[in-house]
Design an enzyme around this catalytic site. Sequence first.
Site, PDB file in Angstrom:
ATOM      1  N   ASP A  13       0.855  -1.179   0.000  1.00 37.73           N
ATOM      2  CA  ASP A  13       0.000   0.000   0.000  1.00 37.73           C
ATOM      3  C   ASP A  13       0.898   1.239   0.000  1.00 37.73           C
ATOM      4  O   ASP A  13       2.057   1.179   0.391  1.00 37.73           O
ATOM      5  CB  ASP A  13      -0.885  -0.054   1.254  1.00 37.73           C
ATOM      6  CG  ASP A  13      -1.627   1.237   1.476  1.00 37.73           C
ATOM      7  OD1 ASP A  13      -2.324   1.679   0.544  1.00 37.73           O
ATOM      8  OD2 ASP A  13      -1.489   1.815   2.573  1.00 37.73           O
ATOM      9  N   ASP A  15      -0.155   5.086   0.817  1.00 37.36           N
ATOM     10  CA  ASP A  15      -0.347   6.117   1.841  1.00 37.36           C
ATOM     11  C   ASP A  15      -0.548   5.474   3.214  1.00 37.36           C
ATOM     12  O   ASP A  15      -1.440   4.646   3.404  1.00 37.36           O
ATOM     13  CB  ASP A  15      -1.555   6.987   1.479  1.00 37.36           C
ATOM     14  CG  ASP A  15      -1.402   7.621   0.085  1.00 37.36           C
ATOM     15  OD1 ASP A  15      -0.260   7.757  -0.396  1.00 37.36           O
ATOM     16  OD2 ASP A  15      -2.431   7.956  -0.519  1.00 37.36           O
TER      17      ASP A  15
HETATM   18 MG   LIG Z   1      -3.034   3.157   3.314  1.00 40.23          MG
END
Ligand SMILES: [Mg+2]
Length: 194
Positions: A13, A15
């Site tokens: 992932d 952010d």
């Molecule tokens: Mg995230």
Amino acid sequence: MIRKGARRAAFLDRDGTIIEEVGYLDRPERVVFYPWTIDAIRALNRAGLAVVVVTNQSGIARGILDEALVEETHRHLSARLAAGGARVDAYYYCPHHPRGTVTPFARECDCRKPGRGLIDRAATDLGLDPARSFVVGDKWTDVQLAGAVGARAILVRTGGGAAEERRPVAGVAADAIVDNLAAAASWILSANRQ
Ligand SMILES: [Mg+2]
Ligand SMILES: [Zn+2]
């Protein structure tokens, strides 16, 4: 479609996992790497895993970001990583949201995590074997994505992860919950040797 001998990958992932969660990232200069990110990604590179970023960017469907900006941000990330000898092999993002406002992104899709579309595309493009791979993220949706493709799931406590850990979701279990991407990379490297 999944070839024998296909590579293992670490699907990361973006952010809250490799860079700080800052809400909608509307300028590449707002990128803040966690201090361990470059070392962690370089360790995954050296172990021979493909490193693939998978990220929901519904700001595109909501008219807050556009695709050019997201792609510019990814070039900026790659340049910073390269300066530290680390590499992301590919970036995949979902630009959609069913309640968005921007055509053609305001729709249901199969690639908004926890949907598996981004990983399916990466597996086809790069010759990866998701069932022998790993997903690292700061949300239960990342853990659900891992479950959808048969990968192992590591929840990190950065970004929204610590709050997620306090709010378990029935039927959703990570293979590991660790402090950050550095610890996740260590976990993956030891699992990768088995
Ligand atoms: Mg995230
Ligand atoms: Zn999508």
